[in-house]
Write an enzyme that holds these catalytic residues in place. Structure first.
Site, PDB file in Angstrom:
ATOM      1  N   PHE A   1      -1.124   0.224   7.033  1.00 13.14           N
ATOM      2  CA  PHE A   1      -0.362   0.549   5.827  1.00 13.14           C
ATOM      3  C   PHE A   1      -0.355  -0.668   4.924  1.00 13.14           C
ATOM      4  CE2 PHE A   1       3.097   0.890   2.888  1.00 13.14           C
ATOM      5  CZ  PHE A   1       2.945   2.178   2.416  1.00 13.14           C
TER       6      PHE A   1
ATOM      7  N   ASP B   1      -1.597  -9.254   6.054  1.00  7.99           N
ATOM      8  CA  ASP B   1      -0.567  -8.590   5.256  1.00  7.99           C
ATOM      9  C   ASP B   1       0.762  -8.780   5.991  1.00  7.99           C
ATOM     10  OD1 ASP B   1       1.240  -6.900   4.036  1.00  7.99           O
ATOM     11  OD2 ASP B   1      -0.160  -5.225   3.828  1.00  7.99           O
TER      12      ASP B   1
ATOM     13  N   LYS C   1       8.523  -7.652  -0.126  1.00  6.88           N
ATOM     14  CA  LYS C   1       9.765  -7.177   0.489  1.00  6.88           C
ATOM     15  C   LYS C   1      10.863  -8.242   0.573  1.00  6.88           C
ATOM     16  CE  LYS C   1       8.067  -2.949   2.423  1.00  6.88           C
ATOM     17  NZ  LYS C   1       6.829  -2.601   3.066  1.00  6.88           N
TER      18      LYS C   1
HETATM   19  C1  PLP Z   1       5.696  -1.996   2.329  1.00  9.43           C
HETATM   20  C2  PLP Z   1       4.337  -2.525   2.631  1.00  9.43           C
HETATM   21  C3  PLP Z   1       3.350  -2.613   1.640  1.00  9.43           C
HETATM   22  C4  PLP Z   1       3.539  -2.074   0.238  1.00  9.43           C
HETATM   23  O1  PLP Z   1       4.596  -2.665  -0.434  1.00  9.43           O
HETATM   24  P1  PLP Z   1       5.212  -1.931  -1.729  1.00  9.43           P
HETATM   25  O2  PLP Z   1       6.203  -2.915  -2.266  1.00  9.43           O
HETATM   26  O3  PLP Z   1       5.848  -0.664  -1.239  1.00  9.43           O
HETATM   27  O4  PLP Z   1       4.093  -1.664  -2.654  1.00  9.43           O
HETATM   28  C5  PLP Z   1       2.133  -3.178   1.987  1.00  9.43           C
HETATM   29  N1  PLP Z   1       1.900  -3.613   3.229  1.00  9.43           N
HETATM   30  C6  PLP Z   1       2.814  -3.544   4.205  1.00  9.43           C
HETATM   31  C7  PLP Z   1       2.494  -4.067   5.568  1.00  9.43           C
HETATM   32  C8  PLP Z   1       4.065  -2.977   3.958  1.00  9.43           C
HETATM   33  O5  PLP Z   1       4.967  -2.864   4.935  1.00  9.43           O
END
Ligand code: PLP
Length: 414
Positions: A144, A229, A258
């Protein structure tokens, strides 16, 4: 604004006018403080999702709120056509904390992932010498990385992609945790491997020990970048500042978001050293809100809270405790407890009938959890949680998951 409307009224209004692209638990929240949130009827809940780890510092942290309010009154946005007097301090703080030489700020996580992809591709063409248009990025199943068309194009989840093509080429999907498959896929056109050190949305999937280390080794040998990520796994969630530290490696690009702003305002970024960040020249990339003074002060305050309140350490200590305690729980429903730090996935047997009804039973007991995929309950409270608050949360989980109460008439087991 406060409202006299009930939860049901508000849900009906939202359904009438809003796109139906989510299926939330039917709890309408109106206030938050620390690990606690209240719905419009005044019911109190412990937040065990923490906005997918955006609220690691707890709801409404006074220091971050103060920074936001003061800066909002002074100046919120300049655009990057002009400089502002706050950005440099954020740059310095995040680079000193992370040990990377350079930072590039964005807003949402998906934008930062896009930024990392652009950096890796441009690095491949201008530094590595990959022929024009041939750069390849290796990614993993159940990933994700966000919701843009490029990113969903390399998702393995049908629902994320169906109906949204055609997609950006240049991504190769490999089984998560399978370093041999990655080794086989390595070729001179590989610009980067993009990986979550632990998959959050995938269901708190912890890869085999040594996986990241091997990805680090093969990218070094083949002259490719390792991009982690850490939007959800980073900034303390796993009991380290970054989850890659568990394997003693250092990636070439780190993506954060985040919790970078403690849930108050979207701030994301990529971190890298000069060789990689140097590929961006004026005009190559940007964002109207990226690097604005409001985001800069909020992120600085959020990072300061993380460090000064020792939230990374709290996550490590309480996470180990919670995982051990949950593993002792005798439950006919639990297939596996996994996780690192305060990031725990409780995977249920298919016979349990899905995680959602357990989340609803937990909601009745004042604990807000969200199911991840069909069978996983995710437990990820703000990292400010105390041992006492955590004990209370664990008691609710034990009550709902222990014994056979979920099979009986009363879903709360009373
Ligand atoms: C939440 C998330 C994203 C995307 O972030 P957004 O602020 O929702 O665009 C990308 N990678 C990971 C691992 C995430 O948990």
């Amino acid at each position: 604004m406060t409202t006299n409307m009930t939860s049901q009224d508000l849900i009906a209004l939202e359904d009438e006018f809003g796109a139906h692209n989510y299926h939330p638990l039917d709890v309408v929240l109106s206030r938050g403080e620390g690990v606690w949130v209240w719905d419009v009827e005044g019911n109190k809940y412990l937040d065990c999702l923490a906005a997918y780890s955006a609220v690691n510092q707890g709801h409404g942290h006074p220091r971050i709120v103060k920074a936001l309010v003061e800066q909002a009154c002074r100046m919120a946005l300049t655009s990057r056509a002009f400089r502002n007097d706050q950005l440099a301090f954020f740059y310095r703080d995040i680079c000193q904390l992370s040990g990377f030489a350079k930072v590039l700020p964005m807003n949402t996580g998906a934008e930062a992932v896009e930024t990392a992809i652009k950096a890796a591709r441009k690095w491949a063409y201008t530094v590595k010498g990959v022929p024009a248009g041939q750069a390849e990025i290796l990614v993993f199943s159940e990933n994700f990385h966000g919701r843009t068309t490029t990113i969903v194009g390399f998702s393995s989840e049908d629902q994320y992609k169906n109906g949204f093509g055609p997609f950006t080429p240049g991504f190769t999907l490999l089984p998560y945790g399978d370093a041999d498959a990655a080794e086989k896929a390595m070729n001179p056109n590989v610009a980067a491997i993009l990986v979550e050190p632990i998959q959050g949305e995938g269901g708190i999937i912890v890869p085999p020990a040594g996986f990241l280390k091997r990805l680090r080794k093969m990218t070094q040998e083949h002259g490719a970048l390792l991009v982690t990520d850490e939007i959800q796994s980073g900034l303390g969630r796993t009991g380290k500042l970054f989850a890659y530290e568990h394997e003693g490696i250092r990636p070439d690009i780190v993506i954060i978001g985040k919790a970078l702003s403690g849930g108050l305002y979207p701030v994301s970024a990529i971190l890298a050293d000069d060789e990689v960040m140097g590929v961006f020249k004026p005009g190559d990339h940007g964002s109207t809100y990226g690097g604005n003074p409001l985001g800069a002060v909020v992120a600085r305050a959020a990072l300061a809270v993380l460090v000064e309140e020792k939230l990374v350490e709290n996550s490590a200590q309480l996470g180990t405790y919670a995982i051990e305690r949950l593993r002792k729980l005798k439950s006919p429903h639990i297939k596996e407890i996994r996780g690192v730090g305060l990031w725990i996935g409780i995977e249920l047997h298919a016979s349990a009938g899905g995680a959602r009804k357990f989340c609803e039973a937990l909601q009745d007991r004042g604990l807000l959890c969200k199911e991840t995929h069909e069978h996983v309950i995710r437990v990820a409270p703000p990292l400010t949680i105390s041992r006492q608050e955590l004990d209370w949360a664990l008691e609710q989980l034990e009550a709902v998951l222990g014994g056979d109460s979920m099979g009986a008439q009363d879903p709360t087991g009373n």
